[in-house]
Design a protein around this motif. Structure first.
Motif, short mmCIF file in Angstrom:
data_model
loop_
_atom_site.label_atom_id
_atom_site.label_comp_id
_atom_site.label_asym_id
_atom_site.label_seq_id
_atom_site.Cartn_x
_atom_site.Cartn_y
_atom_site.Cartn_z
N PHE A 265 0.84 -1.19 0.00
CA PHE A 265 0.00 0.00 0.00
C PHE A 265 0.87 1.24 0.00
O PHE A 265 1.92 1.28 0.67
CB PHE A 265 -0.94 0.00 1.21
CG PHE A 265 -2.01 -1.04 1.13
CD1 PHE A 265 -3.18 -0.79 0.44
CD2 PHE A 265 -1.83 -2.29 1.70
CE1 PHE A 265 -4.17 -1.76 0.35
CE2 PHE A 265 -2.80 -3.27 1.61
CZ PHE A 265 -3.98 -3.01 0.92
N LEU B 273 1.01 5.25 0.84
CA LEU B 273 0.31 6.20 1.70
C LEU B 273 0.41 7.59 1.07
O LEU B 273 1.39 8.31 1.26
CB LEU B 273 0.93 6.18 3.09
CG LEU B 273 1.02 4.77 3.73
CD1 LEU B 273 1.62 4.84 5.12
CD2 LEU B 273 -0.34 4.08 3.75
N ARG C 101 -1.26 11.24 0.54
CA ARG C 101 -2.17 12.29 1.02
C ARG C 101 -3.28 11.72 1.90
O ARG C 101 -4.47 12.00 1.70
CB ARG C 101 -2.75 13.06 -0.17
CG ARG C 101 -1.72 13.88 -0.93
CD ARG C 101 -2.37 14.76 -1.99
NE ARG C 101 -2.95 13.97 -3.06
CZ ARG C 101 -2.27 13.52 -4.11
NH1 ARG C 101 -0.98 13.80 -4.22
NH2 ARG C 101 -2.86 12.82 -5.05
N GLY C 102 -2.87 10.91 2.86
CA GLY C 102 -3.82 10.38 3.83
C GLY C 102 -4.60 9.17 3.36
O GLY C 102 -5.39 8.61 4.11
N GLN C 103 -4.37 8.76 2.12
CA GLN C 103 -5.06 7.58 1.60
C GLN C 103 -4.09 6.42 1.46
O GLN C 103 -2.90 6.61 1.21
CB GLN C 103 -5.69 7.88 0.24
CG GLN C 103 -6.85 8.86 0.28
CD GLN C 103 -7.50 9.01 -1.08
OE1 GLN C 103 -6.83 9.37 -2.05
NE2 GLN C 103 -8.78 8.69 -1.17
N SER C 104 -4.62 5.21 1.60
CA SER C 104 -3.83 4.00 1.44
C SER C 104 -4.19 3.38 0.10
O SER C 104 -5.26 2.78 -0.05
CB SER C 104 -4.13 3.03 2.58
OG SER C 104 -3.30 1.90 2.51
N LEU C 105 -3.30 3.54 -0.90
CA LEU C 105 -3.59 3.12 -2.26
C LEU C 105 -2.88 1.79 -2.57
O LEU C 105 -1.69 1.65 -2.30
CB LEU C 105 -3.14 4.18 -3.26
CG LEU C 105 -3.71 5.59 -3.04
CD1 LEU C 105 -3.18 6.54 -4.10
CD2 LEU C 105 -5.24 5.55 -3.06
#
Length: 377
Positions: free
Chosen positions: A353, A355, A357-361
């Motif tokens: 994953f 990380l 901008r605050g998102q877990s992609l």
């Protein structure tokens, strides 16, 4: 050869000009501060068009900011070999090699190209942001009978792409007949130039060192060939990323060893036995037990690229590593990245994953290179 894109110059220092500054301006280049120089990041066509020009035909890059120098003296090869892990004394005249300058901890001071022009002369090309320190450090470690001569009076251009040899061959059949990593000093388009069949895009091509006084005319002659168009450092950066090639300051630095970076092949077989180069013991230990982290390719899901500095997490949420280079890959049609992860997470296909901008992609480990190399061997 080692490529850079993203290191700004200090605002307090006046920017240096490439010998091709007037030509770049006439071609509509967008200029950016880079490694103390004002350099073209793109021309009128834009980065993606210039990228595809290199993949499909031939592109001409101004890389005159790179450092060029000669080592002269009968012991030049032996003196340089003491500072690197490669076989330099066995380098035959007319041949070139990619190598690394190492520190005592095994970290990479710089990556560079070295060519043997004669039994008593080596030609070096180093990264722009490192050249002053590289040349000073090499000079400090040379014996009295070997000297380093900087070539700040020379330009450097790279002609890259599957039609580079066709275009260059009209001007010099001898240059076009060189094999991969061969070099020659030739008279082309009225200039005495040093040509090597090499580059840092993953494509076939040539790097050409030209006297400053002849640089603009020589470059214009190349651009007059129907296959050739100018390309800037923006295209060069995504080309080398697709080719899985390291960018100094991002993917390799003084805290990174050749083993971590996947560059163990630069360490000659006999040097692994003699261990007579800087950082040899640390590198030997890593080769024996394996490094804690390794460089890998990444394929993020979706369309958003992961830029340098993005943290990588494992499926269980633990910290896995960091992205060191990332962009959209025009030839791949998707975002791509490189970075370092824990060795236990480095297998192709491993889910990870990013990380951002605050998102877990989600992303997966991918084999390198993203685009196959097309060197002429």
């Amino acid at each position: 050869m080692a490529i850079e894109f993203a290191t700004p110059a200090s605002e307090a220092e006046p920017l240096k000009q490439s010998p091709l500054a007037a030509l770049n301006a006439s071609l509509g280049a967008r200029l950016v501060p880079f490694a103390g120089y004002e350099m073209p990041v793109q021309y009128r066509g834009g980065i993606i068009a210039e990228h595809m020009q290199c993949r499909n035909a031939a592109a001409l890059f101004d890389v005159s900011h790179m450092g060029q120098a000669s080592l002269r003296g009968a012991a030049a090869a032996r003196a340089l070999e003491a500072l690197v892990p490669s076989d330099i004394t066995g380098l035959k005249p007319g041949r070139q090699r990619y190598s690394l300058l190492l520190n005592e901890a095994g970290g990479i001071r710089d990556d560079f190209m070295v060519a043997a022009l004669a039994p008593d002369q080596l030609f070096l090309v180093v990264n722009a942001s490192r050249k002053d320190g590289d040349f000073a450090w090499i000079s400090e470690n040379l014996p009295d009978e070997v000297s380093l001569e900087r070539h700040d009076d020379r330009a450097l251009v790279a002609l890259q792409g599957p039609k580079a040899a066709e275009a260059f061959g009209r001007l010099s059949p001898e240059a076009a007949s060189l094999g991969f990593m061969q070099t020659a000093t030739l008279r082309i388009a009225g200039a005495d130039v040093l040509v090597s069949r090499s580059g840092y895009t993953g494509e076939d091509g040539f790097e050409i060192s030209v006297p400053r006084s002849a640089a603009e005319g020589f470059a214009r002659t190349l651009l007059d060939q129907p296959e050739v168009a100018p390309a800037g450092l923006g295209a060069r950066d995504c080309l080398r990323l697709e080719a899985g090639l390291c960018l100094y300051g991002n993917d390799i630095d003084e805290l990174t060893t050749p083993i971590e970076a996947g560059l163990a092949w630069t360490i000659a077989k006999r040097r692994r036995t003699t261990l007579d180069f800087p950082g040899a013991e640390a590198i030997r230990d890593q080769m024996a037990s394996g490094p804690a982290r390794v460089r890998i390719g990444l394929r993020p899901e979706g369309r958003a690229p992961a830029r340098a500095g993005v943290e990588i997490a494992a499926e269980d949420g633990t910290r896995a590593g960091i992205v060191t280079s990332g962009s959209f890959g025009p030839s791949v049609g998707a975002p791509i990245a490189m970075g370092y992860v824990r060795r236990d997470l480095a297998a192709d296909g491993t889910p990870l994953f990013l990380l951002v901008r605050g998102q877990s992609l989600p992303a997966r480990v991918a084999s390198l290179p993203f685009v196959p190399h097309r060197y002429i061997r």
